[in-house]
Design a protein around this motif. Structure first.
Motif, PDB file in Angstrom:
ATOM      1  N   GLY A 102       0.795  -1.231   0.000  1.00  0.00           N
ATOM      2  CA  GLY A 102       0.000   0.000   0.000  1.00  0.00           C
ATOM      3  C   GLY A 102       0.825   1.277   0.000  1.00  0.00           C
ATOM      4  N   GLY A 103       2.159   1.159  -0.010  1.00  0.00           N
ATOM      5  CA  GLY A 103       3.008   2.358  -0.075  1.00  0.00           C
ATOM      6  C   GLY A 103       2.866   3.020  -1.437  1.00  0.00           C
ATOM      7  N   LEU A 104       3.028   4.338  -1.489  1.00  0.00           N
ATOM      8  CA  LEU A 104       2.959   5.069  -2.757  1.00  0.00           C
ATOM      9  C   LEU A 104       4.259   4.851  -3.518  1.00  0.00           C
ATOM     10  CD1 LEU A 104       1.458   8.283  -1.164  1.00  0.00           C
ATOM     11  CD2 LEU A 104       0.246   6.704  -2.696  1.00  0.00           C
ATOM     12  N   ALA A 105       4.146   4.747  -4.821  1.00  0.00           N
ATOM     13  CA  ALA A 105       5.344   4.402  -5.602  1.00  0.00           C
ATOM     14  C   ALA A 105       5.457   5.270  -6.857  1.00  0.00           C
ATOM     15  CB  ALA A 105       5.301   2.920  -5.965  1.00  0.00           C
ATOM     16  N   PRO A 106       5.643   6.598  -6.661  1.00  0.00           N
ATOM     17  CA  PRO A 106       5.825   7.462  -7.829  1.00  0.00           C
ATOM     18  C   PRO A 106       7.198   7.225  -8.445  1.00  0.00           C
ATOM     19  CG  PRO A 106       6.219   8.718  -5.835  1.00  0.00           C
ATOM     20  CD  PRO A 106       5.774   7.347  -5.399  1.00  0.00           C
ATOM     21  N   PRO A 107       7.429   7.746  -9.644  1.00  0.00           N
ATOM     22  CA  PRO A 107       8.734   7.507 -10.299  1.00  0.00           C
ATOM     23  C   PRO A 107       9.832   8.405  -9.736  1.00  0.00           C
ATOM     24  CG  PRO A 107       7.306   8.791 -11.732  1.00  0.00           C
ATOM     25  CD  PRO A 107       6.486   8.456 -10.532  1.00  0.00           C
ATOM     26  N   PHE A 108      10.269   8.131  -8.530  1.00  0.00           N
ATOM     27  CA  PHE A 108      11.390   8.883  -7.945  1.00  0.00           C
ATOM     28  C   PHE A 108      12.608   8.722  -8.842  1.00  0.00           C
ATOM     29  CE2 PHE A 108       9.160   7.321  -4.013  1.00  0.00           C
ATOM     30  CZ  PHE A 108       8.762   8.550  -3.524  1.00  0.00           C
ATOM     31  N   SER A 109      13.387   9.802  -8.981  1.00  0.00           N
ATOM     32  CA  SER A 109      14.637   9.662  -9.744  1.00  0.00           C
ATOM     33  C   SER A 109      15.761   9.150  -8.861  1.00  0.00           C
ATOM     34  CB  SER A 109      15.085  11.001 -10.319  1.00  0.00           C
ATOM     35  OG  SER A 109      14.028  11.613 -10.967  1.00  0.00           O
ATOM     36  N   HIS A 110      15.721   9.552  -7.589  1.00  0.00           N
ATOM     37  CA  HIS A 110      16.796   9.174  -6.660  1.00  0.00           C
ATOM     38  C   HIS A 110      16.194   8.768  -5.323  1.00  0.00           C
ATOM     39  CE1 HIS A 110      19.679  10.886  -9.412  1.00  0.00           C
ATOM     40  NE2 HIS A 110      18.943  11.982  -9.456  1.00  0.00           N
ATOM     41  N   CYS A 111      16.956   7.970  -4.587  1.00  0.00           N
ATOM     42  CA  CYS A 111      16.508   7.568  -3.244  1.00  0.00           C
ATOM     43  C   CYS A 111      16.203   8.795  -2.394  1.00  0.00           C
ATOM     44  CB  CYS A 111      17.597   6.762  -2.540  1.00  0.00           C
ATOM     45  SG  CYS A 111      17.932   5.189  -3.315  1.00  0.00           S
TER      46      CYS A 111
END
Ligand code: PGA
Ligand code: ZN
Length: 419
Positions: free
Chosen positions: A211-220
């Motif tokens: 259920g965590g959100l998972a947007p397209p992060f570029s970096h940690c």
């Protein structure tokens, strides 16, 4: 003394749509209980063996009919009509009956289903809430506090599409004194994060396994920055009201002694990076910051984070008493992530918990990424006086079953949250 009348099991589906087991146990006096077992994705190599059918025609080989047959057949045949005086005695019988090193013969999933169903039936027989039964079985005494929730905000790694290698970034409502307020804060931050990722990434509310959100992060590091913004925009002070916890799940990206995390890092560089993160952001807990077999470097990680963040062992320890004892002896960690299905029975998990407590460690009772609507985990965390409970995010009914049970326990006991 409870006498087993009948053990039964069925194959059910977990939150990922994969088969797992639900077992039921009936005593001769009519008391009964049933329970379901969860299943992980980023599993530790030292975990007890989850028996799967391996038939590619059904559920891609993940069927649990063999484990079900073991409960209804061999285990039922051995336990039926037997009076067993304690959870410990039951669990010892199960382990001896299996006879293999990692519970691969009958399956740790089969053994745990029976262990839990018997516990529920016994709590019903004694007419005590399950959390009180769990407290009694360990001799820990009645709980005086409730566990503090740690809640997934963002996910990557094996729980999402692998946009970033870090598995989970969690929030911890640090100041909340009662469960209802703690959950209210977590939902507010989650909602703020949902708005933020819509604005920043144009990302819809697509979620990872827990259920965590998972947007397209570029970096940690975007994960930390965005978490700070979400906490603030929900009206809370990062580091004061809400802190961060991290499940690095480093075994997932450790190859040839290198950590493949935005580049290739040595263990020393990985430790430096984690301690830099803990200085820049209010991270109070780092889970599996190093790989499960990188024993040589865990003590240095612990020293680097001392006084700042707990060093929490998940894959490293696998809720396994001998691995925990080694970690205590070597100073490799100071907190245990306890997942009962990593070891296979309640009795062995209680021993693991006892070892950690005696060493002065923190204990986090944790769900798995593949869960069911069963809520025994909340009772376990309360009964074993864990400081933290980790259930995943604050959406999805397989997660909320546990939070809602915590709310009910909080209501009936009026107990505050630990420390
Ligand atoms: P798992 O992940 O259930 O997929 O192993 C949960 C965790 O790592 O804490
Ligand atoms: Zn983990």
């Amino acid at each position: 003394m409870p006498v087993v009348e009948r053990l039964h099991a069925i194959e059910i589906l977990d939150s990922r749509g994969r088969p797992t087991l639900q077992a039921s146990c009936q005593f001769s006096d009519g008391s009964e209980g049933s329970a379901s077992v969860p299943s992980g994705a980023s599993t530790g190599a030292a975990e007890a063996h989850e028996l799967r059918d391996g038939d590619p025609q059904r559920y891609r080989g993940l069927g649990c009919r063999k484990a079900v047959a073991n409960v209804c057949g061999e285990i039922n045949d051995v336990l039926q009509g037997r009076a067993i005086d304690s959870q410990e005695a039951l669990d010892r019988t199960l382990v001896e009956l299996d006879g293999s090193a990692q519970k691969s013969r009958l399956g740790a999933n089969a053994l745990l289903a029976v262990s839990l169903a018997w516990a529920r039936a016994n709590a019903a027989k004694q007419r005590v809430p399950l959390y009180r039964y769990f407290a009694q079985m360990t001799g820990f005494g009645p709980p005086t506090v409730l566990p503090r929730p740690t809640v997934n905000l963002f996910s990557g790694g094996a729980h999402a599409g692998g946009q970033v290698p870090l598995q989970d970034l969690l929030i911890l409502p640090r100041r909340a004194q009662f469960i209802p307020k703690a959950l209210e804060i977590c939902v507010a931050v989650y909602e703020a994060a949902t708005d933020l990722i819509a604005d920043k990434y144009g990302a819809r509310r697509l979620t990872a396994d827990e259920g965590g959100l998972a947007p397209p992060f570029s970096h940690c590091e975007d994960m930390f920055e965005d978490a700070m913004l979400a906490i603030e925009s929900a009206g809370y002070r990062p580091g004061e009201d809400v802190c961060l916890a991290l499940d690095v799940a480093a075994s997932q990206f450790w190859r040839d002694d290198r950590y493949r995390l935005e580049g290739s890092l040595s263990a020393e560089s990985m430790i430096t990076l984690l301690s830099d993160w803990a200085q820049r952001w209010p991270i109070v807990c780092v889970e599996d910051g190093l790989a499960e077999d990188d024993w040589a470097h865990w003590p240095a990680l612990r020293s680097a984070l001392a006084g700042q963040a707990l060093v929490l062992g998940d894959d490293l320890l696998c809720t396994n008493p001998s691995r925990i004892q080694r970690a205590i002896d070597e100073g490799a960690a100071d907190a245990l992530l306890l997942k009962v299905n990593q070891i296979g029975t309640l009795g062995e998990a209680a021993h693991a918990c006892q070892l950690a407590r005696d060493a002065g460690w923190h204990v986090t009772v944790s769900a798995r990424s593949g869960e069911t609507e069963d809520n025994w985990l909340a009772d376990l965390a309360v009964g074993w006086s864990a400081q933290h409970i980790k259930v995943g995010s604050i959406t999805q009914s397989e997660r909320l079953a546990k939070y809602n049970r915590l709310l009910a326990i909080a209501d009936s006991t009026s107990l505050p949250i630990a420390g």
